[in-house]
Design a protein around this motif. Structure first.
Motif, PDB file in Angstrom:
ATOM      1  N   TYR A  15     -15.085 -20.936  12.360  1.00 36.45           N
ATOM      2  CA  TYR A  15     -14.104 -21.643  13.200  1.00 36.45           C
ATOM      3  C   TYR A  15     -14.343 -21.376  14.686  1.00 36.45           C
ATOM      4  O   TYR A  15     -14.587 -22.306  15.461  1.00 36.45           O
ATOM      5  N   GLY A  17     -16.821 -19.435  16.102  1.00 34.34           N
ATOM      6  CA  GLY A  17     -18.243 -19.489  16.436  1.00 34.34           C
ATOM      7  C   GLY A  17     -18.727 -20.913  16.686  1.00 34.34           C
ATOM      8  O   GLY A  17     -19.482 -21.162  17.631  1.00 34.34           O
ATOM      9  N   ASN A  36     -24.015 -16.175   7.046  1.00 35.17           N
ATOM     10  CA  ASN A  36     -24.336 -16.197   5.612  1.00 35.17           C
ATOM     11  C   ASN A  36     -23.615 -17.321   4.878  1.00 35.17           C
ATOM     12  O   ASN A  36     -23.708 -17.416   3.653  1.00 35.17           O
ATOM     13  N   SER A  38     -20.613 -17.684   4.107  1.00 30.55           N
ATOM     14  CA  SER A  38     -19.596 -17.286   3.128  1.00 30.55           C
ATOM     15  C   SER A  38     -18.252 -17.951   3.380  1.00 30.55           C
ATOM     16  O   SER A  38     -17.462 -18.123   2.464  1.00 30.55           O
ATOM     17  N   ALA A  40     -17.968 -20.847   5.710  1.00 30.23           N
ATOM     18  CA  ALA A  40     -18.151 -22.037   6.537  1.00 30.23           C
ATOM     19  C   ALA A  40     -19.313 -22.862   5.992  1.00 30.23           C
ATOM     20  O   ALA A  40     -20.112 -22.367   5.191  1.00 30.23           O
ATOM     21  N   ASP A  64     -27.326 -12.149   6.520  1.00 33.60           N
ATOM     22  CA  ASP A  64     -26.104 -11.382   6.333  1.00 33.60           C
ATOM     23  C   ASP A  64     -26.135 -10.158   7.242  1.00 33.60           C
ATOM     24  O   ASP A  64     -27.132  -9.427   7.248  1.00 33.60           O
ATOM     25  N   THR A  66     -24.788  -7.462   6.889  1.00 29.68           N
ATOM     26  CA  THR A  66     -24.833  -6.189   6.157  1.00 29.68           C
ATOM     27  C   THR A  66     -26.258  -5.848   5.710  1.00 29.68           C
ATOM     28  O   THR A  66     -26.481  -4.824   5.070  1.00 29.68           O
ATOM     29  N   CYS A  87     -19.425 -13.125  16.341  1.00 33.21           N
ATOM     30  CA  CYS A  87     -18.204 -13.691  15.734  1.00 33.21           C
ATOM     31  C   CYS A  87     -18.189 -13.527  14.214  1.00 33.21           C
ATOM     32  O   CYS A  87     -17.195 -13.887  13.580  1.00 33.21           O
ATOM     33  N   LYS A  91     -11.658 -11.779   8.312  1.00 32.56           N
ATOM     34  CA  LYS A  91     -10.555 -11.825   9.285  1.00 32.56           C
ATOM     35  C   LYS A  91      -9.146 -11.872   8.703  1.00 32.56           C
ATOM     36  O   LYS A  91      -8.199 -12.099   9.451  1.00 32.56           O
ATOM     37  N   PHE A 183      -6.029 -13.650  21.020  1.00 28.27           N
ATOM     38  CA  PHE A 183      -4.691 -13.717  20.456  1.00 28.27           C
ATOM     39  C   PHE A 183      -4.758 -14.692  19.269  1.00 28.27           C
ATOM     40  O   PHE A 183      -5.583 -14.467  18.394  1.00 28.27           O
ATOM     41  N   PRO A 185      -5.990 -18.030  17.959  1.00 28.76           N
ATOM     42  CA  PRO A 185      -6.645 -19.316  18.185  1.00 28.76           C
ATOM     43  C   PRO A 185      -6.209 -20.355  17.153  1.00 28.76           C
ATOM     44  O   PRO A 185      -6.212 -20.087  15.948  1.00 28.76           O
TER      45      PRO A 185
HETATM   46  N1  LIG Z   1      -9.290 -16.891  13.774  1.00 30.88           N
HETATM   47  C1  LIG Z   1      -8.490 -15.963  14.265  1.00 30.88           C
HETATM   48  O1  LIG Z   1      -7.261 -16.105  14.216  1.00 30.88           O
HETATM   49  C2  LIG Z   1      -9.050 -14.724  14.932  1.00 30.88           C
HETATM   50  C3  LIG Z   1      -8.227 -13.966  15.771  1.00 30.88           C
HETATM   51  C4  LIG Z   1      -8.743 -12.833  16.377  1.00 30.88           C
HETATM   52  C5  LIG Z   1     -10.054 -12.456  16.141  1.00 30.88           C
HETATM   53  N2  LIG Z   1     -10.817 -13.197  15.317  1.00 30.88           N
HETATM   54  C6  LIG Z   1     -12.190 -12.759  15.059  1.00 30.88           C
HETATM   55  O2  LIG Z   1     -13.096 -13.772  15.439  1.00 30.88           O
HETATM   56  C7  LIG Z   1     -14.232 -13.751  14.586  1.00 30.88           C
HETATM   57  C8  LIG Z   1     -14.462 -15.139  14.031  1.00 30.88           C
HETATM   58  O3  LIG Z   1     -13.304 -15.566  13.336  1.00 30.88           O
HETATM   59  P1  LIG Z   1     -13.180 -17.029  12.732  1.00 30.88           P
HETATM   60  O4  LIG Z   1     -11.750 -17.390  12.776  1.00 30.88           O
HETATM   61  O5  LIG Z   1     -14.176 -17.930  13.345  1.00 30.88           O
HETATM   62  O6  LIG Z   1     -13.559 -16.728  11.227  1.00 30.88           O
HETATM   63  P2  LIG Z   1     -14.447 -17.615  10.226  1.00 30.88           P
HETATM   64  O7  LIG Z   1     -14.276 -17.004   8.885  1.00 30.88           O
HETATM   65  O8  LIG Z   1     -14.157 -19.054  10.384  1.00 30.88           O
HETATM   66  O9  LIG Z   1     -15.898 -17.345  10.781  1.00 30.88           O
HETATM   67  C9  LIG Z   1     -16.618 -16.169  10.484  1.00 30.88           C
HETATM   68  C10 LIG Z   1     -18.029 -16.587  10.174  1.00 30.88           C
HETATM   69  O10 LIG Z   1     -18.760 -15.413   9.825  1.00 30.88           O
HETATM   70  C11 LIG Z   1     -19.535 -15.688   8.663  1.00 30.88           C
HETATM   71  N3  LIG Z   1     -19.724 -14.413   7.968  1.00 30.88           N
HETATM   72  C12 LIG Z   1     -18.796 -13.691   7.283  1.00 30.88           C
HETATM   73  N4  LIG Z   1     -19.358 -12.584   6.782  1.00 30.88           N
HETATM   74  C13 LIG Z   1     -20.664 -12.593   7.181  1.00 30.88           C
HETATM   75  C14 LIG Z   1     -21.747 -11.728   6.968  1.00 30.88           C
HETATM   76  N5  LIG Z   1     -21.616 -10.616   6.231  1.00 30.88           N
HETATM   77  N6  LIG Z   1     -22.945 -12.041   7.503  1.00 30.88           N
HETATM   78  C15 LIG Z   1     -23.096 -13.170   8.240  1.00 30.88           C
HETATM   79  N7  LIG Z   1     -22.103 -14.047   8.455  1.00 30.88           N
HETATM   80  C16 LIG Z   1     -20.897 -13.751   7.942  1.00 30.88           C
HETATM   81  C17 LIG Z   1     -18.740 -16.701   7.863  1.00 30.88           C
HETATM   82  O11 LIG Z   1     -19.532 -17.495   7.002  1.00 30.88           O
HETATM   83  C18 LIG Z   1     -18.129 -17.552   8.989  1.00 30.88           C
HETATM   84  O12 LIG Z   1     -18.957 -18.629   9.336  1.00 30.88           O
HETATM   85  C19 LIG Z   1     -13.963 -12.688  13.530  1.00 30.88           C
HETATM   86  O13 LIG Z   1     -14.560 -11.484  13.942  1.00 30.88           O
HETATM   87  C20 LIG Z   1     -12.457 -12.534  13.584  1.00 30.88           C
HETATM   88  O14 LIG Z   1     -12.057 -11.234  13.200  1.00 30.88           O
HETATM   89  C21 LIG Z   1     -10.358 -14.336  14.718  1.00 30.88           C
END
Ligand SMILES: NC(=O)c1ccc[n+]([C@@H]2O[C@H](COP(=O)([O-])OP(=O)(O)OC[C@H]3O[C@@H](n4cnc5c(N)ncnc54)[C@H](O)[C@@H]3O)[C@@H](O)[C@H]2O)c1
Length: 338
Positions: A15, A17, A36, A38, A40, A64, A66, A87, A91, A183, A185
């Protein structure tokens, strides 16, 4: 891809990223997405390429965080990477309480693998997706970056641990580390082509509202029992495009000295969950079947940002208000069904 100044965006299919990748491309950057898949879809690459209309460029590297060898491989394959925007991660506050080991492995250990790979590749510019959950229940609102850290969930504790590791890493390696404490998003790019489209069950408010209006959930549970005027939690909602632009400003940020620099990215205003649901109904004319649920473990009463530091030092200014966030989220949802 051989351009100088390539930006690696981990979690770039996700989302936040994906919106960051688009903003980078629109400014002409070359981007490598490391994800990865997982949570998206790979289709995001087509969407950002279409929206950027020939500006910048993007490659997808499926891997990944990890897996240290995969991290090394991306730096070897793209030797022009100068900055990492991190990113990728898990989450969900609720899931982090159920699966603390998994959350620590992906969020904390995964980030350490990434930092070690950066060290081996000599990359010293890092922008990190942190979260306002690091603050916990602060007595003083709005939250300043200097507020004491008191995370209430495993997820929040992960973010605090990562921030601590970033200080240690920067001390050892030098370079500029920018920690962006997001905060809440919400919203989506105004084209409707990107959005919050998780593969996993949605834990955030907007995806939950959208799942309810599309019949995927029978009703929306609005958590109550918070110490606020209407009993629902108060949060600072920020349009995801404004948030993504905060990353561009962070990328341009050139402090006099190397170090770790922390910024809140929020609108600086709080809305309760009930106010957001009511505003969504008003914006779209839809009805939402709702019920009050019990307060969620690990959740704080109220949280909104003092964003002065980002406004002044990053020269960042959010443009969108709550109604834009909700109408763009709705548009993105409708487009995803087509
Ligand atoms: N969305 C929110 O409300 C929010 C608020 C504060 C902070 N954040 C932080 O922002 C970052 C992005 O959040 P988001 O909302 O875009 O989440 P999201 O789940 O939409 O995006 C995370 C991405 O990381 C990928 N991913 C997950 N595990 C992985 C791994 N082991 N290796 C490689 N890729 C991996 C997923 O496929 C996904 O595309 C996260 O660190 C989250 O903690 C999000």
């Amino acid at each position: 891809m051989s351009n100088a100044d390539t930006i690696l965006v981990t979690g770039g299919l996700g989302y936040i990223g994906s919106h960051v990748v688009l903003e980078l491309m629109e400014e002409g950057h070359s981007v490598v997405v490391f994800d990865n898949g997982s949570n998206a879809s790979r289709d995001v690459i087509d969407s950002v390429s279409r929206l950027a209309a020939g500006k910048g460029r993007v490659d997808l590297f499926e891997g990944d965080i990890t897996e240290p060898a995969q991290m090394d491989k991306v730096f070897q394959e793209y030797s022009a990477i100068s900055t990492v925007i991190h990113c990728a991660g898990l989450k969900s506050v609720a899931e982090s309480e159920r699966e603390p080991d998994l959350y620590r492995a992906v969020n904390v250990t995964g980030t350490s693998h990434l930092l070690s790979a950066m060290e081996r590749a000599g990359v010293k510019h890092f922008i990190f997706s942190s979260s306002a959950t690091v603050y916990g229940n602060s007595a003083i609102l709005p939250m300043l970056e200097t507020a004491p850290l008191s995370p209430q969930s495993q997820y929040g504790k992960n973010k605090v641990e990562i921030e601590k590791n970033l200080h240690a890493w920067q001390k050892k390696n030098g370079g500029i580390v920018v920690v962006l404490r997001y905060f809440n998003p919400i919203g989506a790019h105004k084209s409707g082509l990107l959005g919050d489209r998780p593969k996993k069950e949605a834990a955030n408010l907007l995806p939950a509202i959208l799942e309810t209006v599309s019949g995927k959930r029978p009703e929306l549970t609005i958590y109550g029992g918070y110490n606020t005027p209407d009993g629902t939690g108060i949060r600072d909602y920020i349009h995801v495009v404004d948030l993504a632009r905060g990353h561009l400003q962070a990328l341009k940020y050139e402090p006099d000295n190397d170090g770790v620099y922390i910024f809140n990215l929020g609108l600086g205003k709080g809305y309760s969950t009930q106010q957001v649901v009511d505003a969504f109904i008003q914006e779209t004319g839809l009805t939402i079947k709702q019920r009050r649920g019990q307060r969620r473990e690990g959740d704080v009463d109220a949280c909104y940002a003092d964003n002065t530091r980002a406004l002044q030092q990053l020269n960042w200014k959010p443009e969108y208000q709550l109604n834009d966030m909700l109408s763009h989220a709705w548009l993105s949802h409708k487009s995803s069904l087509m």
